[in-house]
Every structure is written in structure tokens, then in C-alpha cells.
Enzyme design. Structure first.
Site, PDB file in Angstrom:
ATOM      1  N   THR A  41     -57.643   3.904 -21.330  1.00 34.61           N
ATOM      2  CA  THR A  41     -57.710   2.486 -21.685  1.00 34.61           C
ATOM      3  C   THR A  41     -59.125   1.939 -21.610  1.00 34.61           C
ATOM      4  OG1 THR A  41     -55.419   2.035 -21.048  1.00 34.61           O
ATOM      5  CG2 THR A  41     -56.951   0.182 -21.000  1.00 34.61           C
ATOM      6  N   CYS A  42     -59.824   2.208 -20.524  1.00 43.82           N
ATOM      7  CA  CYS A  42     -61.130   1.578 -20.318  1.00 43.82           C
ATOM      8  C   CYS A  42     -62.101   1.899 -21.444  1.00 43.82           C
ATOM      9  CB  CYS A  42     -61.708   2.018 -18.973  1.00 43.82           C
ATOM     10  SG  CYS A  42     -63.277   1.215 -18.590  1.00 43.82           S
ATOM     11  N   CYS A  47     -62.069  -1.918 -21.212  1.00 43.83           N
ATOM     12  CA  CYS A  47     -63.333  -2.461 -20.702  1.00 43.83           C
ATOM     13  C   CYS A  47     -64.495  -2.364 -21.684  1.00 43.83           C
ATOM     14  CB  CYS A  47     -63.733  -1.727 -19.420  1.00 43.83           C
ATOM     15  SG  CYS A  47     -62.401  -1.249 -18.340  1.00 43.83           S
ATOM     16  N   LYS A  50     -63.951  -4.276 -25.123  1.00 39.49           N
ATOM     17  CA  LYS A  50     -63.839  -5.689 -24.757  1.00 39.49           C
ATOM     18  C   LYS A  50     -65.211  -6.295 -24.479  1.00 39.49           C
ATOM     19  CE  LYS A  50     -63.170  -6.714 -20.512  1.00 39.49           C
ATOM     20  NZ  LYS A  50     -62.556  -6.799 -19.161  1.00 39.49           N
ATOM     21  N   TYR A 102     -66.661  12.477 -23.022  1.00 36.50           N
ATOM     22  CA  TYR A 102     -65.645  12.817 -22.021  1.00 36.50           C
ATOM     23  C   TYR A 102     -65.115  14.231 -22.247  1.00 36.50           C
ATOM     24  CZ  TYR A 102     -64.897   8.505 -19.343  1.00 36.50           C
ATOM     25  OH  TYR A 102     -65.031   7.456 -18.479  1.00 36.50           O
ATOM     26  N   GLY A 178     -51.797 -16.224 -19.303  1.00 30.16           N
ATOM     27  CA  GLY A 178     -52.836 -16.903 -18.546  1.00 30.16           C
ATOM     28  C   GLY A 178     -53.641 -15.994 -17.651  1.00 30.16           C
ATOM     29  N   TYR A 180     -56.269 -12.473 -16.936  1.00 34.53           N
ATOM     30  CA  TYR A 180     -57.663 -12.260 -17.313  1.00 34.53           C
ATOM     31  C   TYR A 180     -57.801 -11.775 -18.750  1.00 34.53           C
ATOM     32  CZ  TYR A 180     -57.367  -7.172 -16.683  1.00 34.53           C
ATOM     33  OH  TYR A 180     -57.049  -5.843 -16.805  1.00 34.53           O
ATOM     34  N   ILE A 181     -56.858 -10.971 -19.251  1.00 42.37           N
ATOM     35  CA  ILE A 181     -56.958 -10.507 -20.636  1.00 42.37           C
ATOM     36  C   ILE A 181     -56.804 -11.680 -21.593  1.00 42.37           C
ATOM     37  CG2 ILE A 181     -55.869  -9.063 -22.397  1.00 42.37           C
ATOM     38  CD1 ILE A 181     -55.169  -7.090 -20.181  1.00 42.37           C
ATOM     39  N   GLU A 184     -60.004 -13.902 -21.374  1.00 44.78           N
ATOM     40  CA  GLU A 184     -61.183 -13.289 -21.990  1.00 44.78           C
ATOM     41  C   GLU A 184     -61.106 -13.354 -23.513  1.00 44.78           C
ATOM     42  OE1 GLU A 184     -62.376  -9.998 -18.559  1.00 44.78           O
ATOM     43  OE2 GLU A 184     -60.992  -9.431 -20.152  1.00 44.78           O
ATOM     44  N   ARG A 201     -47.591 -20.281 -18.422  1.00 39.17           N
ATOM     45  CA  ARG A 201     -46.569 -20.944 -17.616  1.00 39.17           C
ATOM     46  C   ARG A 201     -47.127 -21.761 -16.460  1.00 39.17           C
ATOM     47  NH1 ARG A 201     -41.254 -19.047 -18.006  1.00 39.17           N
ATOM     48  NH2 ARG A 201     -40.932 -17.365 -19.519  1.00 39.17           N
ATOM     49  N   ARG A 207     -53.985 -16.937 -12.429  1.00 44.25           N
ATOM     50  CA  ARG A 207     -53.240 -16.902 -11.170  1.00 44.25           C
ATOM     51  C   ARG A 207     -53.694 -15.702 -10.347  1.00 44.25           C
ATOM     52  NH1 ARG A 207     -48.276 -14.544 -10.090  1.00 44.25           N
ATOM     53  NH2 ARG A 207     -47.956 -14.173 -12.328  1.00 44.25           N
ATOM     54  N   GLY A 264     -49.307  -9.522 -19.932  1.00 45.68           N
ATOM     55  CA  GLY A 264     -49.347  -8.584 -18.826  1.00 45.68           C
ATOM     56  C   GLY A 264     -49.325  -7.136 -19.269  1.00 45.68           C
ATOM     57  N   ALA A 343     -64.330  -8.924 -11.885  1.00 46.74           N
ATOM     58  CA  ALA A 343     -64.925  -9.922 -12.773  1.00 46.74           C
ATOM     59  C   ALA A 343     -63.967 -10.232 -13.909  1.00 46.74           C
ATOM     60  CB  ALA A 343     -66.255  -9.410 -13.332  1.00 46.74           C
ATOM     61  N   HIS A 438     -87.257 -16.688  -7.060  1.00 49.61           N
ATOM     62  CA  HIS A 438     -87.274 -17.971  -7.776  1.00 49.61           C
ATOM     63  C   HIS A 438     -88.076 -17.835  -9.074  1.00 49.61           C
ATOM     64  CE1 HIS A 438     -87.206 -22.326  -8.228  1.00 49.61           C
ATOM     65  NE2 HIS A 438     -88.504 -22.258  -8.513  1.00 49.61           N
ATOM     66  N   GLU A 443     -80.484 -17.142  -6.389  1.00 52.38           N
ATOM     67  CA  GLU A 443     -81.119 -17.645  -5.167  1.00 52.38           C
ATOM     68  C   GLU A 443     -80.276 -18.708  -4.484  1.00 52.38           C
ATOM     69  OE1 GLU A 443     -84.720 -20.082  -5.532  1.00 52.38           O
ATOM     70  OE2 GLU A 443     -84.289 -20.297  -7.666  1.00 52.38           O
TER      71      GLU A 443
END
Length: 457
Positions: A41-42, A47, A50, A102, A178, A180-181, A184, A201, A207, A264, A343, A438, A443
Site C-alpha cells: 500500500t505505502c 504514502c 499521496k 523492491y 472524517g 486522515y485519508i 488529506e 458523522r 477523531r 476507513g 502526521a 531564528h 523555534e
């Protein structure tokens, strides 16, 4: 009993490949079985592509901001157009390159790649087509896939898998979900010129994340033009002549030319034959494992998303290596999942490590909460609206920093570095003594001097 292999791994994603290569390096005879593309998948549909789409979306923001920095982009910078077919072709080239890399890594590690669907057929045995493989150990690393039955009729809608293969973008899209997928891809589509409506929902997206991050994520999405529909429970989805109709519980109907199902993901255990060895997936379809990644069947282990614990690529890789070293390296060890950074790559991105404020309080922690909420220099110069938010949770009894939460440009890079400090047990006093670089956004984590609120301190 003689076996064909010391280890047969089912699934050639990041975790399965890591485990197999490490086991082979430690002297094991290893085969890895993959029914789809090597890389999982990644690499193929998660990942990597995406984030490449995120980069494309970022260029939209940069083009809009460039005139404020003196760049002349022609009569109307708004005439710039994104070519999804160009991006899709370049993405396909890159994922093919990574898949080949791979494959070469497996070959160089003396891991035999067997392509086809795998089915466990009793103890120590895996069937792939007409071939029966026996092994001293079996490792289930089959990952997860999008849920396609969460709402009546939703199986006709695209998931993130299909969206990443689009040759052209729709003018308007609905995003259902709702998590992360959902967040994004809604963020990317909006910046690539799609009118987006998002239905979920809960009262806020994301969530499971800290409440302050969720609130600011929702605000950032609305600022990007996304029409949010919290508390939206849908009854069904059905096809129309021009696209799709979303029917709510109250029978209200909204029609869209494109709908993204981001409701999901579910562990890939269906049809795997786990029942033949007495392993029963839980109600979510996940393979239960103990701290040493052992299933209830002797000699059978599982790692990564198929266990539905911390569904992150680095976790799967770490589990795979720990598994191999424990069995073949005579150095048993467990993977500590108590402090895992993560993230969400919406724009601006979110990153976090450590507990949510609510969870820390539920656990009885006395807290000092430090916050910074500001408009970063890049935005202030052009009178932009995008803001950054940073939050530290500190144990009031021993000054230990428990969590770092951030919304803003470069949040994943910043929090990844600070995760090292938390893993080492850094205190707030040590943050304070660290000299800041800075001018940077990072910072601000060194310059928080007064807590914004106290809990039990």
C-alpha cells in the site's frame, strides 16, 4: 520435520519485505508471497503517491502567493491549470521504479518472491496456485484495504486507490469520511481546483487526534473552500445519470459527479485461511497478536496493518525487523508503541507525538499546557490567512514533556525531530535551554515560557 523454508511471509509490503530481508540476512531460507504489486500500500497506492499529490497541490498555493513576493506570472495567475493526466503518468513511472527497486532488494537478499494469492492450509503450510509451501514459521503481513460496505451502495464509489489513478479531475466532488485519508484528499482536491463537500458523522474531522488540532484542521479546510458537513449520517449512495446521489437519513439528496469513499480501512484477512490454524480475526477483521507479535497458532506471527494496532508504515517495518531478529537473530525484542509520531498531510499539515490533552488528563496527569498560535513569516509578508499552532503537554510533577502537537507548514519534519527528544525523556527546562534557530517556526517550541493553562498543578 523438514520444511521447504524457514519462513514464508504473506504480503510484500513494507513490513513483509523488511522482515523477510532481515530474516534472510540472519541466515534463514525465506519466501515471500504477493498477490498484487511488490511494495504494498505505502509504495504503490498510499504514502508515496499521496504525498506526490500533496506536492502538486502545494504548487497551487505557491502560484497564488508568488505575486506577493514580486513574481509576475502573466496577466492572470488564476489561468494556471493542473493537468492530472501528466501527474498520473509521472506517478505511475515513479511507482514502477520503486516496485522494481523492491524486487531487486528481495533478489539481492536471497528472498524468493512467489507471485499469486496465498491461502494458509493448516499448520506450517501455504498454498499459492498449484504450489504448496511449508515453513517452520509463517508471517502474516497482508496489510489493509479500503472498506467498501460502510454505507448502502457505497461500493460503486471510488476509494483513494482509484482516485490516485484518475486521468482527469471532476469539477465537483463529495468526500465521505472524517479520518486522515478523507481529510488529506479533500485538501488536495480543493487546491487542485475541485469544489469539495465533505460529509462525516462526528462534529469535527480527525477523531482520535487532539481536540485543538481537530478544531484548527476544520478551520483550515473551510479556509481552503471545502464545504464541511459534520454530523452527516448518510443512508445510501446510488448512481444517477450524471454521477452519484447521496441520500441522507432524512432523505435529503445531494448529487455529485464524483464521490470518494474514505470511510476507513479493514485488515486483509478474508480468504486467507486463518481458520485452518485456529486463528480468529476480531470483529474488525484484525489478527490478534501479543507483544511478541505471536498469534494464537504456534509458529504463526503477524505484523503491520493486518493487526490493526498502529497502522503506520514505520511501525510495520520496525515490527518486521523485531520479528526477524527475535526468531533468527537470538536477540528477542519488542516494539514499543507507547510513543509513535504521526502526521496528516492536509495543507497545512498536522503532526503529533504523545498523548492528546484529554487522554493525559484521563490518565491522571497533572499538566502544564504551553501553546503558540501565530501567522508565520511567509504568510504575514503577503497578508495571508494561514496560521500555525503549536502545543506542548508537560507533566507538572516532573517537568517531562509528554506530547508535541502542531498544525502548520513543515509540521511533520519538525515533530519528527522533536520525537527524538521525547523518546529520550526531555524536560521542559531542557527545551528552554536549547538555543533557537531564528527565524524559523520550529523555534517557537523553544520559546514557550508561560503555560496557557494548568490542570491539577
Amino acid at each position: 520435520m523438514d520444511h521447504d523454508f524457514d519462513l514464508v511471509t504473506i504480503g510484500a509490503g513494507s513490513g513483509g519485505v523488511a522482515a523477510s530481508r532481515r530474516a534472510a540476512a540472519l541466515g534463514a531460507k525465506v519466501a515471500i508471497v504477493e498477490r498484487s504489486r511488490v511494495g504494498g500500500t505505502c509504495v504503490i497506492r498510499g504514502c508515496v503517491p499521496k504525498k506526490l499529490l500533496m506536492y502538486a497541490a502545494q504548487y497551487g498555493d505557491l502560484l497564488r502567493e508568488a505575486p506577493g513576493y514580486g513574481w509576475s506570472l502573466g496577466a492572470d495567475p488564476g489561468d494556471a491549470r493542473f493537468d492530472m493526466s501528466h501527474w498520473a503518468a509521472a506517478k505511475a513511472t515513479e511507482t514502477r521504479r520503486l516496485e522494481e527497486a523492491y524486487r531487486q532488494l528481495l533478489a539481492a537478499s536471497n528472498v524468493e518472491l512467489i507471485e499469486g494469492g496465498a491461502r494458509i492450509d493448516g499448520a506450517h503450510t501455504v498454498v499459492v496456485g498449484n504450489r504448496r509451501l511449508t515453513a517452520q514459521y509463517l508471517l502474516v503481513a497482508t496489510g489493509a484495504a479500503p472498506v467498501r460496505d460502510s454505507i448502502e451502495g457505497i461500493e460503486i464509489c471510488a476509494t483513494s486507490d482509484e482516485l490516485l489513478d484518475l486521468e482527469a479531475l471532476p469539477a465537483e466532488a463529495a468526500v465521505i469520511g472524517g479520518g486522515y485519508i478523507a481529510v488529506e484528499f479533500a485538501s488536495f482536491l480543493a487546491r487542485l481546483g475541485v469544489r469539495v463537500c465533505q460529509f462525516y458523522r462526528d462534529r469535527l474531522p480527525l477523531r482520535g487526534f487532539d481536540e485543538d488540532l481537530r478544531t484548527r484542521a476544520a478551520a483550515a479546510m473551510q479556509a481552503a473552500g471545502i464545504e464541511l458537513h459534520p454530523g452527516a449520517a448518510l443512508r445510501r449512495v446510488q448512481r444517477t445519470g450524471e454521477g452519484f446521489a447521496l441520500i441522507a437519513l432524512d432523505e435529503r439528496v445531494r448529487e455529485f459527479p464524483f464521490v470518494l469513499n474514505a470511510t476507513g480501512r479493514r485488515p486483509n484477512t478474508a480468504g486467507l485461511g486463518l481458520e485452518s490454524i485456529g486463528v480468529m480475526p476480531d470483529k474488525a477483521g484484525a489478527v490478534p497478536v501479543d507483544a511478541r507479535l505471536r498469534t494464537s497458532a504456534p509458529g504463526v506471527y503477524a505484523i503491520g496493518d493486518v493487526t490493526n494496532r498502529r497502522n503506520l508504515t514505520p511501525v510495520a517495518i520496525a515490527e518486521g525487523r523485531a520479528f526477524a531478529e527475535s526468531l533468527f537473530g537470538a536477540s528477542p525484542r519488542e516494539v514499543d508503541l507507547s510513543l509513535v509520531a504521526s502526521a496528516v498531510f492536509l495543507l497545512p499539515p498536522i503532526a503529533t507525538v504523545g498523548p492528546r490533552e484529554a487522554d493525559a488528563l484521563t490518565a491522571g496527569q497533572k499538566l502544564k499546557v504551553y501553546e503558540a498560535d501565530f501567522r508565520p513569516m511567509r504568510q504575514a509578508f503577503i497578508d495571508g490567512a494561514e496560521r500555525s499552532y503549536m502545543k506542548l503537554l508537560v507533566n507538572a510533577d516532573n517537568d517531562k514533556v509528554l506530547a508535541v502537537h502542531m498544525v502548520g507548514a513543515d509540521a511533520p519534519e519538525i515533530v519528527q525531530s522533536l520525537a527524538v527528544a521525547l523518546t529520550c525523556g526531555a524536560t521542559k527546562a531542557q527545551f528552554d535551554r536549547t538555543m533557537a534557530v531564528h527565524p524559523t517556526s520550529a523555534e517557537e517550541f523553544m520559546l514557550m515560557r508561560e503555560p496557557s493553562r494548568l490542570h491539577g498543578a
